[in-house]
Design an enzyme around this catalytic site. Sequence first.
Site, PDB file in Angstrom:
ATOM      1  N   LYS A 151     -11.876  29.659 -22.448  1.00  0.00           N
ATOM      2  CA  LYS A 151     -11.742  28.394 -21.736  1.00  0.00           C
ATOM      3  C   LYS A 151     -11.169  27.405 -22.726  1.00  0.00           C
ATOM      4  O   LYS A 151     -11.926  26.741 -23.459  1.00  0.00           O
ATOM      5  CB  LYS A 151     -13.103  27.930 -21.204  1.00  0.00           C
ATOM      6  CG  LYS A 151     -13.074  26.598 -20.424  1.00  0.00           C
ATOM      7  CD  LYS A 151     -12.561  26.734 -19.011  1.00  0.00           C
ATOM      8  CE  LYS A 151     -12.635  25.382 -18.284  1.00  0.00           C
ATOM      9  NZ  LYS A 151     -12.176  25.445 -16.892  1.00  0.00           N
ATOM     10  N   PRO A 157     -15.338  36.457  -0.369  1.00  0.00           N
ATOM     11  CA  PRO A 157     -15.872  35.726   0.783  1.00  0.00           C
ATOM     12  C   PRO A 157     -16.812  34.613   0.322  1.00  0.00           C
ATOM     13  O   PRO A 157     -17.128  34.515  -0.872  1.00  0.00           O
ATOM     14  CB  PRO A 157     -16.630  36.814   1.556  1.00  0.00           C
ATOM     15  CG  PRO A 157     -17.043  37.789   0.517  1.00  0.00           C
ATOM     16  CD  PRO A 157     -15.930  37.787  -0.500  1.00  0.00           C
ATOM     17  N   GLY A 204      -8.853  22.698 -13.999  1.00  0.00           N
ATOM     18  CA  GLY A 204      -8.308  22.058 -12.800  1.00  0.00           C
ATOM     19  C   GLY A 204      -7.183  22.909 -12.208  1.00  0.00           C
ATOM     20  O   GLY A 204      -7.254  24.137 -12.205  1.00  0.00           O
ATOM     21  N   THR A 261     -13.511  29.861 -12.119  1.00  0.00           N
ATOM     22  CA  THR A 261     -14.528  30.463 -12.987  1.00  0.00           C
ATOM     23  C   THR A 261     -15.192  31.650 -12.310  1.00  0.00           C
ATOM     24  O   THR A 261     -15.405  32.690 -12.940  1.00  0.00           O
ATOM     25  CB  THR A 261     -15.587  29.430 -13.404  1.00  0.00           C
ATOM     26  OG1 THR A 261     -14.952  28.321 -14.045  1.00  0.00           O
ATOM     27  CG2 THR A 261     -16.596  30.031 -14.371  1.00  0.00           C
ATOM     28  N   GLY A 308      -7.747  28.240 -17.000  1.00  0.00           N
ATOM     29  CA  GLY A 308      -7.193  26.898 -17.197  1.00  0.00           C
ATOM     30  C   GLY A 308      -8.254  25.848 -16.921  1.00  0.00           C
ATOM     31  O   GLY A 308      -9.465  26.101 -16.979  1.00  0.00           O
TER      32      GLY A 308
HETATM   33  N1  LIG Z   1     -16.238  32.320  -2.723  1.00  0.00           N
HETATM   34  C1  LIG Z   1     -17.214  31.445  -3.046  1.00  0.00           C
HETATM   35  N2  LIG Z   1     -18.397  31.450  -2.357  1.00  0.00           N
HETATM   36  C2  LIG Z   1     -19.380  30.576  -2.663  1.00  0.00           C
HETATM   37  N3  LIG Z   1     -19.303  29.641  -3.642  1.00  0.00           N
HETATM   38  C3  LIG Z   1     -18.139  29.613  -4.344  1.00  0.00           C
HETATM   39  C4  LIG Z   1     -17.044  30.488  -4.102  1.00  0.00           C
HETATM   40  N4  LIG Z   1     -16.050  30.204  -4.991  1.00  0.00           N
HETATM   41  C5  LIG Z   1     -16.502  29.193  -5.747  1.00  0.00           C
HETATM   42  N5  LIG Z   1     -17.762  28.840  -5.361  1.00  0.00           N
HETATM   43  C6  LIG Z   1     -18.608  27.793  -5.930  1.00  0.00           C
HETATM   44  O1  LIG Z   1     -17.847  26.590  -5.969  1.00  0.00           O
HETATM   45  C7  LIG Z   1     -18.106  25.894  -7.204  1.00  0.00           C
HETATM   46  C8  LIG Z   1     -16.772  25.787  -7.947  1.00  0.00           C
HETATM   47  O2  LIG Z   1     -16.387  27.120  -8.312  1.00  0.00           O
HETATM   48  P1  LIG Z   1     -15.813  27.343  -9.790  1.00  0.00           P
HETATM   49  O3  LIG Z   1     -16.690  26.708 -10.798  1.00  0.00           O
HETATM   50  O4  LIG Z   1     -15.497  28.800  -9.951  1.00  0.00           O
HETATM   51  O5  LIG Z   1     -14.468  26.486  -9.623  1.00  0.00           O
HETATM   52  P2  LIG Z   1     -13.383  26.170 -10.725  1.00  0.00           P
HETATM   53  O6  LIG Z   1     -12.061  26.229 -10.062  1.00  0.00           O
HETATM   54  O7  LIG Z   1     -13.594  27.045 -11.913  1.00  0.00           O
HETATM   55  O8  LIG Z   1     -13.734  24.654 -11.106  1.00  0.00           O
HETATM   56  P3  LIG Z   1     -13.259  23.834 -12.437  1.00  0.00           P
HETATM   57  O9  LIG Z   1     -11.923  23.269 -12.089  1.00  0.00           O
HETATM   58  O10 LIG Z   1     -14.320  22.804 -12.598  1.00  0.00           O
HETATM   59  O11 LIG Z   1     -13.206  24.803 -13.558  1.00  0.00           O
HETATM   60  C9  LIG Z   1     -19.130  26.731  -7.973  1.00  0.00           C
HETATM   61  O12 LIG Z   1     -20.441  26.219  -7.691  1.00  0.00           O
HETATM   62  C10 LIG Z   1     -18.988  28.122  -7.372  1.00  0.00           C
HETATM   63  O13 LIG Z   1     -20.199  28.872  -7.438  1.00  0.00           O
HETATM   64  C1  LIG Z   2     -14.401  18.094 -14.453  1.00  0.00           C
HETATM   65  C2  LIG Z   2     -13.844  19.251 -13.638  1.00  0.00           C
HETATM   66  N1  LIG Z   2     -14.935  20.215 -13.390  1.00  0.00           N
HETATM   67  C3  LIG Z   2     -12.733  19.955 -14.384  1.00  0.00           C
HETATM   68  N2  LIG Z   2     -13.311  20.584 -15.567  1.00  0.00           N
HETATM   69  C4  LIG Z   2     -11.589  19.055 -14.778  1.00  0.00           C
HETATM   70  C5  LIG Z   2     -10.655  18.834 -13.625  1.00  0.00           C
HETATM   71  C6  LIG Z   2      -9.449  18.024 -14.049  1.00  0.00           C
HETATM   72  C7  LIG Z   2      -8.607  17.612 -12.856  1.00  0.00           C
HETATM   73  C8  LIG Z   2      -7.524  16.647 -13.246  1.00  0.00           C
HETATM   74  C9  LIG Z   2      -6.697  16.224 -12.012  1.00  0.00           C
HETATM   75  O1  LIG Z   2      -5.890  17.050 -11.523  1.00  0.00           O
HETATM   76  O2  LIG Z   2      -6.928  15.123 -11.498  1.00  0.00           O
HETATM   77 MG   LIG Z   3     -14.002  26.585 -13.839  1.00  0.00          MG
END
Ligand SMILES: Nc1ncnc2c1ncn2[C@@H]1O[C@H](COP(=O)(O)OP(=O)(O)OP(=O)(O)O)[C@@H](O)[C@H]1O
Ligand SMILES: C[C@H](N)[C@H](N)CCCCCC(=O)O
Ligand SMILES: [Mg+2]
Length: 256
Positions: free
Chosen positions: A41, A209, A123, A20, A121
């Site tokens: 999303k 970073p 996860g 995200t 996507g």
């Molecule tokens: N480079 C970074 N520096 C600091 N915090 C980060 C960084 N990348 C991600 N985060 C933090 O880690 C957490 C997870 O990041 P993010 O929500 O973008 O992950 P995601 O892969 O989209 O998760 P999900 O699978 O739930 O959608 C968030 O609180 C985000 O602010």
């Molecule tokens: C709840 C979390 N923030 C994500 N939206 C969903 C992650 C699904 C992971 C499924 C898996 O690989 O086990």
């Molecule tokens: Mg996300």
Amino acid sequence: MIAFPRGWFITGTDTGVGKTLSSSALLEALGQAGVRAIGMKPVASGAEPDAHGMLVNDDVARLQAASSIDAPASAICPYLFRLAIAPHLAAMAEGREIALEPILATYAALRQRADIVVVEGVGGFRVPLGPDFDTADLAQALDLPVILVVGMRLGCLNHALLTIEAIQARGLTLAGWIASSIDPDMLAAAANLDTLHRYIDAPLLGHVPYLPEPDANRQRVAAARHLDLGRLLGNPHHPPGTAYVTEHNSVAASPD
Ligand SMILES: Nc1ncnc2c1ncn2[C@@H]1O[C@H](COP(=O)(O)OP(=O)(O)OP(=O)(O)O)[C@@H](O)[C@H]1O
Ligand SMILES: C[C@H](N)[C@H](N)CCCCCC(=O)O
Ligand SMILES: [Mg+2]
């Protein structure tokens, strides 16, 4: 005529790796370059009721805030579930099933309004969505190039290389990858990044970073400064007369 790709499918080495943050940073950079870009999303699990009792998902809210086109959550997220668990289980808990058609219809509607759709996507790359399809099938059905977000922490090498194998096995294009430093205490971080560089045959679009900024909007703007939009959009073979985004995120006409 601006030659833009239709968009990208953003996947990650796992949940919580920075998809995200990277998606919203990409949207931020595109918006700064004057591109009409919107985040999508398709499936979100984990939502809390707001003051009006409406379920709000943090990813959806962050993508909406980053998009240069306004759209209600329902227009960018056809499947929103309450429980922050695997989406097919979250759907089951609500007596619902996730189907491909509504997602493709939502994407088509967004394509009518935006130059570029950034699809995040859920996860990692192979998350089950229903009894007979998963997020890899969704990526294939959307037929978008894929951007892989690698959450830089111990274990990311294996997750990144396995994910890339899976992307390629679906016949999809890996447009590039983004390194997101989610673990500020990662040992040998630079050497791990260098290893990924050597193993991944696709451009590094940026290394975000560790940005411990609690405000999501400020964190997004900071992260956008680390993405090379020109590398993602630009290529040496621009047909004369098309416009493209330079490395300074400014839309420019390609040389004739
Ligand atoms: N480079 C970074 N520096 C600091 N915090 C980060 C960084 N990348 C991600 N985060 C933090 O880690 C957490 C997870 O990041 P993010 O929500 O973008 O992950 P995601 O892969 O989209 O998760 P999900 O699978 O739930 O959608 C968030 O609180 C985000 O602010
Ligand atoms: C709840 C979390 N923030 C994500 N939206 C969903 C992650 C699904 C992971 C499924 C898996 O690989 O086990
Ligand atoms: Mg996300």
